[in-house]
Write a protein that holds these residues in place. Structure first.
Motif, short mmCIF file in Angstrom:
data_model
loop_
_atom_site.label_atom_id
_atom_site.label_comp_id
_atom_site.label_asym_id
_atom_site.label_seq_id
_atom_site.Cartn_x
_atom_site.Cartn_y
_atom_site.Cartn_z
N MET A 89 -15.64 -16.40 26.53
CA MET A 89 -14.35 -17.01 26.84
C MET A 89 -13.59 -16.16 27.85
O MET A 89 -13.43 -14.95 27.66
CB MET A 89 -13.52 -17.15 25.56
N GLU A 90 -13.11 -16.79 28.91
CA GLU A 90 -12.29 -16.09 29.89
C GLU A 90 -10.88 -15.91 29.32
O GLU A 90 -10.34 -16.81 28.67
CB GLU A 90 -12.23 -16.87 31.20
N LYS A 91 -10.28 -14.76 29.60
CA LYS A 91 -8.96 -14.44 29.06
C LYS A 91 -7.99 -14.16 30.20
O LYS A 91 -8.38 -13.59 31.22
CB LYS A 91 -9.05 -13.25 28.12
N TYR A 92 -6.72 -14.54 29.98
CA TYR A 92 -5.74 -14.48 31.06
C TYR A 92 -4.42 -13.84 30.63
O TYR A 92 -3.87 -14.19 29.57
CB TYR A 92 -5.44 -15.89 31.59
N LEU A 93 -3.96 -12.93 31.46
CA LEU A 93 -2.62 -12.36 31.32
C LEU A 93 -1.76 -12.98 32.41
O LEU A 93 -2.03 -12.79 33.60
CB LEU A 93 -2.65 -10.84 31.46
N ILE A 94 -0.74 -13.74 32.01
CA ILE A 94 0.13 -14.42 32.97
C ILE A 94 1.46 -13.68 33.05
O ILE A 94 2.17 -13.55 32.04
CB ILE A 94 0.36 -15.89 32.56
N LEU A 95 1.77 -13.18 34.23
CA LEU A 95 3.00 -12.44 34.47
C LEU A 95 4.00 -13.34 35.17
O LEU A 95 3.78 -13.77 36.30
CB LEU A 95 2.71 -11.21 35.34
N LEU A 96 5.10 -13.65 34.50
CA LEU A 96 6.17 -14.42 35.12
C LEU A 96 7.15 -13.42 35.73
O LEU A 96 7.90 -12.75 35.02
CB LEU A 96 6.88 -15.30 34.08
N ALA A 97 7.11 -13.32 37.04
CA ALA A 97 7.85 -12.29 37.76
C ALA A 97 8.92 -12.91 38.65
O ALA A 97 9.06 -14.13 38.74
CB ALA A 97 6.88 -11.46 38.60
N GLY A 98 9.67 -12.04 39.32
CA GLY A 98 10.75 -12.48 40.19
C GLY A 98 12.09 -11.94 39.69
O GLY A 98 12.20 -11.50 38.54
N PRO A 99 13.11 -11.98 40.52
CA PRO A 99 14.42 -11.44 40.15
C PRO A 99 15.02 -12.11 38.92
O PRO A 99 14.58 -13.20 38.53
CB PRO A 99 15.28 -11.72 41.39
N PRO A 100 16.02 -11.48 38.31
CA PRO A 100 16.73 -12.13 37.21
C PRO A 100 17.35 -13.46 37.66
O PRO A 100 17.68 -13.63 38.84
CB PRO A 100 17.84 -11.12 36.86
N ALA A 101 17.47 -14.38 36.73
CA ALA A 101 18.13 -15.67 36.96
C ALA A 101 17.32 -16.61 37.84
O ALA A 101 17.87 -17.46 38.54
CB ALA A 101 19.53 -15.49 37.55
N THR A 102 16.01 -16.47 37.80
CA THR A 102 15.15 -17.41 38.53
C THR A 102 14.51 -18.45 37.61
O THR A 102 13.73 -19.28 38.06
CB THR A 102 14.03 -16.67 39.30
N GLY A 103 14.82 -18.41 36.32
CA GLY A 103 14.31 -19.42 35.40
C GLY A 103 12.97 -19.07 34.78
O GLY A 103 12.20 -19.98 34.43
N LYS A 104 12.70 -17.79 34.60
CA LYS A 104 11.42 -17.39 34.01
C LYS A 104 11.28 -17.84 32.56
O LYS A 104 10.21 -18.26 32.14
CB LYS A 104 11.27 -15.86 34.13
N SER A 105 12.37 -17.77 31.81
CA SER A 105 12.31 -18.20 30.40
C SER A 105 12.02 -19.70 30.30
O SER A 105 11.27 -20.14 29.42
CB SER A 105 13.62 -17.87 29.68
N TYR A 106 12.61 -20.46 31.18
CA TYR A 106 12.37 -21.91 31.20
C TYR A 106 10.90 -22.20 31.47
O TYR A 106 10.28 -23.00 30.77
CB TYR A 106 13.26 -22.56 32.26
N LEU A 107 10.34 -21.53 32.48
CA LEU A 107 8.92 -21.74 32.79
C LEU A 107 8.04 -21.26 31.65
O LEU A 107 7.02 -21.89 31.34
CB LEU A 107 8.56 -21.02 34.09
N ASN A 108 8.42 -20.18 31.02
CA ASN A 108 7.67 -19.67 29.87
C ASN A 108 7.57 -20.76 28.80
O ASN A 108 6.49 -20.99 28.24
CB ASN A 108 8.39 -18.44 29.31
#
Length: 205
Positions: free
Chosen positions: A1-20
């Motif tokens: 099985m392939e395994k993935y670490l997904i890093l949601l990056a970028g400055p604060p207030a870009t909506g990372k939690s929403y995309l998460n």
């Protein structure tokens, strides 16, 4: 099985939690870990009285965060998602862990025009839902501040610009990179990205 670490990056207030949240809905098997959640929990359970104590507590937070990340990798979770304004500081840890546990790394970098970003940032910081510990040099569980403009670590516009530039938030990447401009939320279509991630989960079966 392939395994993935997904890093949601970028400055604060870009909506990372929403995309998460969107990724977790598309991939229910996803495991998440967040430095900011550790910061909130440690602030509530331990607290700090000075800026130096806050800095020392944050060092402990990062140790706990990497330990949690490694636990998920050690047990072989297929998808791990983590969100933060990542910089050069975290890169060596991600490189080491992903190599040790054979994870593919995907960076999803959210970017925005600065003026829009600043308005979102200050609006977020002044909102009562924002955890007070992020805005103060002293905090104990139960502390309140009715007028958030009086917070003693409320970031200025210039300070916000300086930290974005100094830490190169708009340039962080590791592994495969997807960059999404979120200046206008109404025009952002996450569907193609989510479809690609779901396809990866099927390929790994």
């Amino acid at each position: 099985m392939e395994k993935y670490l997904i890093l949601l990056a970028g400055p604060p207030a870009t909506g990372k939690s929403y995309l998460n949240n969107l990724i977790c809905e598309a991939l229910p098997q996803t495991y998440t870990v967040s430095p900011d959640e550790f910061k909130q929990d440690m602030a509530d359970s331990v607290g700090f009285s000075t800026a130096q104590e806050k800095k020392e507590l944050e060092q402990q937070v990062w140790e706990l965060y990497y330990q949690a990340l490694e636990v998920y990798m050690r047990v072989g979770k297929q998808f791990i998602v983590t969100e933060y304004p990542f910089s050069y500081k975290q890169k060596p840890y991600f490189e080491g862990l992903s190599e040790r546990y054979n994870y593919h790394v995907i960076t999803i970098r959210l970017v925005s025009e600065f003026e829009t970003l600043w308005q979102r940032r200050i609006q977020r910081d002044l909102d009562a839902s924002r955890h007070l510990s992020f805005l103060m040099s002293h905090y104990r569980y139960g502390d309140t501040l009715q007028d958030r403009t009086q917070a003693d670590e409320l970031i200025t516009k210039q300070g916000f610009w300086d930290i974005i530039e100094a830490r190169q938030y708009n340039h962080f990447s590791l592994g495969k990179l997807y960059e999404i401009d979120v200046t206008d939320y109404s025009t952002v279509d996450y569907a193609p990205l989510l479809e690609e991630l779901v396809a990866l989960s099927r390929e790994g079966r």
